[in-house]
Design a protein around this motif. Structure first.
Motif, short mmCIF file in Angstrom:
data_model
loop_
_atom_site.label_atom_id
_atom_site.label_comp_id
_atom_site.label_asym_id
_atom_site.label_seq_id
_atom_site.Cartn_x
_atom_site.Cartn_y
_atom_site.Cartn_z
N SER A 12 2.61 9.99 1.56
CA SER A 12 3.52 10.60 2.53
C SER A 12 4.58 11.44 1.82
CB SER A 12 4.16 9.47 3.36
OG SER A 12 5.30 9.92 4.01
N GLY A 35 -3.63 7.40 -6.87
CA GLY A 35 -4.19 6.10 -7.25
C GLY A 35 -5.70 6.15 -7.22
N ALA A 77 3.37 -0.26 -9.54
CA ALA A 77 2.56 0.68 -10.33
C ALA A 77 3.38 1.88 -10.79
CB ALA A 77 1.36 1.15 -9.51
N LYS A 97 11.20 3.27 -5.24
CA LYS A 97 12.33 2.35 -5.40
C LYS A 97 11.91 1.06 -6.09
CE LYS A 97 12.23 2.50 -0.87
NZ LYS A 97 12.85 2.67 0.42
N MET A 176 6.12 7.28 7.59
CA MET A 176 6.03 6.96 6.15
C MET A 176 4.70 6.28 5.85
SD MET A 176 9.87 5.31 5.80
CE MET A 176 9.65 4.00 7.01
N1 LIG Z 1 7.47 7.77 2.98
C1 LIG Z 1 8.78 7.85 3.02
O1 LIG Z 1 9.33 8.46 3.94
C2 LIG Z 1 9.63 7.21 1.95
C3 LIG Z 1 11.03 7.25 2.05
C4 LIG Z 1 11.79 6.71 1.03
C5 LIG Z 1 11.19 6.14 -0.07
N2 LIG Z 1 9.83 6.10 -0.14
C6 LIG Z 1 9.21 5.47 -1.31
O2 LIG Z 1 8.32 6.41 -1.90
C7 LIG Z 1 7.19 5.75 -2.46
C8 LIG Z 1 5.92 6.32 -1.84
O3 LIG Z 1 5.94 6.04 -0.46
P1 LIG Z 1 4.89 6.71 0.53
O4 LIG Z 1 5.36 6.36 1.89
O5 LIG Z 1 4.69 8.13 0.16
O6 LIG Z 1 3.59 5.85 0.19
P2 LIG Z 1 2.06 6.21 0.49
O7 LIG Z 1 1.95 7.20 1.60
O8 LIG Z 1 1.35 4.92 0.61
O9 LIG Z 1 1.60 6.93 -0.86
C9 LIG Z 1 1.58 6.25 -2.08
C10 LIG Z 1 1.10 7.16 -3.18
O10 LIG Z 1 1.04 6.39 -4.39
C11 LIG Z 1 -0.26 6.56 -4.98
N3 LIG Z 1 -0.59 5.41 -5.79
C12 LIG Z 1 -0.80 4.14 -5.39
N4 LIG Z 1 -1.10 3.35 -6.44
C13 LIG Z 1 -1.10 4.15 -7.52
C14 LIG Z 1 -1.34 3.95 -8.91
N5 LIG Z 1 -1.66 2.74 -9.39
N6 LIG Z 1 -1.25 5.01 -9.74
C15 LIG Z 1 -0.93 6.22 -9.28
N7 LIG Z 1 -0.69 6.49 -7.98
C16 LIG Z 1 -0.77 5.46 -7.12
C17 LIG Z 1 -1.18 6.74 -3.78
O11 LIG Z 1 -2.41 7.28 -4.18
P3 LIG Z 1 -3.75 7.02 -3.28
O12 LIG Z 1 -3.63 7.94 -2.12
O13 LIG Z 1 -4.83 7.37 -4.20
O14 LIG Z 1 -3.72 5.57 -2.90
C18 LIG Z 1 -0.33 7.70 -2.95
O15 LIG Z 1 -0.42 9.00 -3.46
C19 LIG Z 1 7.40 4.25 -2.16
O16 LIG Z 1 8.02 3.64 -3.26
C20 LIG Z 1 8.36 4.26 -0.98
O17 LIG Z 1 9.15 3.10 -0.92
C21 LIG Z 1 9.04 6.62 0.84
#
Ligand SMILES: NC(=O)c1ccc[n+]([C@@H]2O[C@H](COP(=O)([O-])OP(=O)(O)OC[C@H]3O[C@@H](n4cnc5c(N)ncnc54)[C@H](OP(=O)(O)O)[C@@H]3O)[C@@H](O)[C@H]2O)c1
Length: 355
Positions: A12, A35, A77, A97, A176
């Motif tokens: 996201s 990932g 990770a 985070k 998210m």
């Molecule tokens: N989304 C938000 O609005 C938001 C706001 C504030 C903070 N955050 C923080 O930002 C981070 C990402 O959130 P998200 O919502 O974007 O999560 P998400 O949509 O689940 O995306 C996670 C990303 O991490 C990758 N990933 C997972 N395991 C991995 C590994 N071992 N090595 C390399 N890449 C890996 C995934 O790749 P695959 O697609 O291949 O699984 C994907 O690209 C989190 O820590 C979250 O707390 C997010």
């Protein structure tokens, strides 16, 4: 040109970051990491970028020579990339985070040695970072993180017993990834943010407060010793803090419209720590220090994954984390190996607590 290494490019935050980068001719992508998902689309847009799926990202980071590492990996990770950027004095735009929660002490030491910048992407921390600019630390009284309250705000513990995965994923204000969305429903996310704020802004836990603000318009407050408080407000749209972190100290234009105020009322309330005990457990883990925050995060990752697979109920998520925190040693980690061992220990205990 600012060279950006984007980790978590398929998620996201990663996808929104690609949008921000595409709209800013001063930014170029030098590395893309996911990932397990293929990176074909992003790689086609950025043919010069080095790409990698899974594995240790550090050799790729070395080779791609970034000016900024945007760490948008989900979960523990993300720790190696966070420590790599901080150690090498490369600006870290931090969405992940969990890495600061788990590796707070190691990260702060690496930041000091590396001498680079750590710019938060989490909206609340970006807000505080901006409110603090130009102010001496001694002038700060306390920080206030706002929480939307998630989809279950106002529900009692009894009412949460049968909360479903679909309900937990139906966030009222933010769109998210799945893990952070469940964390928002349990308030574990705000607990992680509390620990993140402690490390980012060097304040003790009793000077970081959480209030529920259902509209997600005010992202945070900084209260100063003279009785004034600065707030940061804007629509809940992650492109704003992503753009801020990638262009810091500039403030580039984004497609997000200016905040409309007429007709808007904003309200704040106290979080319900009985219905959402993970916020209390995170604060306790943070105050205990050592690897207790790492264990909190590890157990939460295990419990959330099990909840998403419908192996446990919503209320089992805090129960699993509480059990893990009661059983881990929590002794401090001196390096990444010891931290990974503490993370693995907490995961093992949490897995055991699922049954
Ligand atoms: N989304 C938000 O609005 C938001 C706001 C504030 C903070 N955050 C923080 O930002 C981070 C990402 O959130 P998200 O919502 O974007 O999560 P998400 O949509 O689940 O995306 C996670 C990303 O991490 C990758 N990933 C997972 N395991 C991995 C590994 N071992 N090595 C390399 N890449 C890996 C995934 O790749 P695959 O697609 O291949 O699984 C994907 O690209 C989190 O820590 C979250 O707390 C997010």
């Amino acid at each position: 040109m600012t060279r950006v290494a984007l980790l978590g490019a398929t998620g996201s935050i990663g996808r929104q970051a690609l949008e921000v980068i595409a709209a800013n001719p001063g930014l170029e992508v030098c590395a893309l990491v996911s990932g397990v998902s293929p990176l074909d689309d992003a790689a086609a847009q950025h043919p010069a970028a080095l790409t990698q799926m899974g594995g240790d990202p550090r050799p790729l980071l070395e080779a791609s020579e970034p000016d900024v590492v945007l760490n948008a990996v989900v979960g523990f990770a993300g720790v190696p990339a966070t420590l790599w950027a901080l150690e090498h004095g490369v600006t870290l735009a931090l969405a992940n985070k969990e890495s600061l929660v788990a590796a707070g002490e190691l990260a702060v030491a690496a930041l000091r040695r590396g001498g680079g910048a750590l710019v938060p992407v989490d909206s609340e921390h970006s807000a505080i970072f901006q409110c603090l600019e130009g102010h001496a630390v001694e002038a700060v009284h306390s920080l206030v993180l706002t929480a939307s309250g998630g989809p279950f705000r106002g529900r009692s513990r009894e009412e949460l017993a049968h909360a479903t995965v679909a309900e937990a994923l139906d966030h009222p204000t933010w769109s998210m990834g799945r893990k952070i969305t469940v964390d928002s429903a349990t308030l574990a996310n705000k607990g992680l943010e509390l620990i993140e704020a402690h490390w980012l802004f060097s304040l003790p836990y009793d000077r970081v407060e959480v209030v529920v603000h259902p509209d997600s318009i005010v992202h945070a407050f900084v209260r100063f010793r003279d009785g004034s408080a600065l707030a940061h407000a804007g629509y809940p749209d992650m492109r704003v803090p992503i753009s801020y972190a990638l262009t810091y100290p500039e403030r580039a234009a984004t497609p997000v419209p200016p905040l409309e105020l007429v007709g808007r009322t904003i309200a704040f309330e106290a979080p319900d720590l009985e219905a959402f005990p993970l916020l209390r457990l995170a604060r306790e883990a943070g105050e205990r220090g050592g690897t207790f925050p790492c264990a909190f995060n590890a157990a939460d990752e295990i419990a959330v994954a099990a909840f998403l697979e419908e192996r446990i109920a919503f209320l089992d998520v805090p129960a699993v984390v509480e059990t893990a925190l009661a059983r881990v040693s929590g002794s401090p980690a001196r390096d990444l190996d010891e931290l990974q061992a503490a993370d693995a220990e907490a995961r093992r205990i949490a897995e055991g607590a699922l049954r």
